[in-house]
Write a protein that holds these residues in place. Sequence first.
Motif, PDB file in Angstrom:
ATOM      1  N   LEU A 318     -73.573  28.315 -47.776  1.00 40.82           N
ATOM      2  CA  LEU A 318     -74.920  28.884 -47.649  1.00 40.82           C
ATOM      3  C   LEU A 318     -75.883  27.719 -47.457  1.00 40.82           C
ATOM      4  O   LEU A 318     -76.026  26.874 -48.342  1.00 40.82           O
ATOM      5  CB  LEU A 318     -75.294  29.674 -48.909  1.00 40.82           C
ATOM      6  N   PHE A 324     -82.854  28.621 -53.644  1.00 38.71           N
ATOM      7  CA  PHE A 324     -81.823  29.492 -54.214  1.00 38.71           C
ATOM      8  C   PHE A 324     -82.066  29.576 -55.723  1.00 38.71           C
ATOM      9  O   PHE A 324     -82.402  28.575 -56.344  1.00 38.71           O
ATOM     10  CB  PHE A 324     -80.445  28.892 -53.915  1.00 38.71           C
ATOM     11  N   VAL A 339     -73.271  25.454 -51.475  1.00 34.99           N
ATOM     12  CA  VAL A 339     -74.676  25.765 -51.228  1.00 34.99           C
ATOM     13  C   VAL A 339     -75.436  24.446 -51.039  1.00 34.99           C
ATOM     14  O   VAL A 339     -75.075  23.419 -51.635  1.00 34.99           O
ATOM     15  CB  VAL A 339     -75.243  26.620 -52.396  1.00 34.99           C
ATOM     16  N   SER A 560     -72.441  22.376 -55.194  1.00 40.72           N
ATOM     17  CA  SER A 560     -73.759  22.026 -54.614  1.00 40.72           C
ATOM     18  C   SER A 560     -73.672  20.771 -53.759  1.00 40.72           C
ATOM     19  O   SER A 560     -72.947  19.819 -54.073  1.00 40.72           O
ATOM     20  CB  SER A 560     -74.777  21.791 -55.730  1.00 40.72           C
TER      21      SER A 560
END
Length: 627
Positions: A318, A324, A339, A560
């Motif tokens: 993403l 987020f 992400v 992440s």
Amino acid sequence: MAGDGEEALAAFVALHGAALRASRVPTRYWESLSRKLRGEVFDAGDYFGIMQVEEVDEEEEVDEEMEEQFKKKPNPGNGPCFKVIVTNENGLQASNPDSVFLIDHAWTYRVEHARQQLRRVPGLLHRMANLMGVAFHGEVPDEGSIEQVLQEMWKYNQTYQLSQGTAEEKVPVWYIMDEFGSRIQHSDQPSFATAPLFYMPQQIAYTVLWPLRDLETGDEVTRDYAHGETDRLIRKCVLLPWVPTEVLDVSCFTPEPPDEHYQAILAENKEKLPVVINPPVYAKDKVFKVFTDIQQVLNNLTHPRFVFTDNEGEADILYNFSHFKDYRKLSEERPEVMVNQFPCENLLTVKDCLASIARRAGGPDGPRWLPRTFNLQTELPQFISYFQQRDRRGEDNHWICKPWNLARSLDTHITNNLNNIIRHRESSPKVVCKYIEEPVLFEREDVGLVKFDVRYVVLLRSARPLQLYSYDVFWLRFSNRAFSLDDLDDYEKHFTVMNYAPGVTLKQVHCEDFIPLFEKQYPEYPWTTVQASIFKAFAELFQVASSKPAPLGICDYPSSRAIYAIDLMLKWDTSRDGKRIMQPQILEVNFNPDCDRACQYHPTFFNDVFSTLFLDETDNCHVTRIV
């Protein structure tokens, strides 16, 4: 007719009820206020008068109590002293629904346009000089009078912000009430309250004035200039523009805020931290499905191991433009999905948080790579003490006020006027940073020696263990006028962000061309040495940012990844062994930076970024490992 009045009131409340409630204007006044606004009724003159107060002759004997009272007057000084009193023979009853009044605004402006307006708007300088007690007798605006008004206006102006519109439209608006409103003095026990109201039908702001108690003829109209502040020390600081005082007894020591400070930020951001997961393992030849709303990525990512999908539910990566929030749900339901953000990364990207965590590297003064910074919301007394101590020592006292969370130099102001800085606290949450008074300059043939800043794009592959890379190309921005510590509101002299200003020249130099030019101007400072000190600062910053568990630090969520743009300048400093050095000064860290220029000149930019972050492959990528 009564029906018409009720309809008009209902429409008025629908538009302005929220603002009136927020300002605590009693509902009993709303109908009368609506009527006065519709009819532009300024009837304050029927109830109040302005009175000039004779100043006490120094040779006359006065008792100490009277002298003390005089010292506390908000506008002591050379100009005449005024106050507003109730002149209506029946006095004024707070219970009367008509006891609400409109004050017109004499001047409404944004700070960056103030000087220009005083020069150009006919009669404005004359009116402001009269209102502020500044001597101005000519017909043509002169720079001396303009400068005095710009200094004095911080004792008179008020502020509001529009809640809707573009970032530019949301920049705080400042205004000065008309002669009547500006003569209302301060009191710790005020007789009246005031609040600005933006009247939608006319698109005009007025100030609303209403009594807090019944008043008799001759009673003074006062308001609380530090309305809402209950802490005695903070009130003393907030009132300093009108009641000069020293706070040198306050320590300017600013330790890192307590853990609760960071817990509160997490709650305010509505961010949900992830659960602990095992780092996902992917097949060596896996092709990753990328869901993104960033056009620059869609247009430029061509690496064969990444394909785009419109279905967020089937994505492996993403890569979102907006923040987020729900990492918990993602970590519980889809821990293998990567992400492009880290939980709690706002500790880097929001200016007050950046200053707080940086103190882990350099103690209460902060590290050498960050300008001395105070949070005006929580560290106002410490800042004033520091400012006054520097003033006593005759040290440079130029400061730059910045909003916590705006980019592109919006609502950012340079000043050496303490009143200005104190008042800026009222407009929006701000930090105040020491302005770099001795920056390393760059010789522009067409202009002379100008300020410049440097933007590096850094790639955070992992927070713990820390894996940090820098993209090998950096970007430069230049001021358009030769630098000097004056004309502090001259944007093109003191700022470098020119690509958003209409009709302003944007000087572009590629880093490959910049390095030989820089080394020619500063032969004793090879860029490799300068860059090594820059990377050392980046490493220290990310080490302290990830040194504590979330929410006190960036969360080490294994899925992440992120890129940030770090803007910095160089300043002249002295090393511990007495050598003159170029010291990097980190100005800000930007989340999801605009990579348009990067893609334009370096078509493989996003291929390199994605390969480094998501494949952990850096061969043939234009990146350098920092940590």
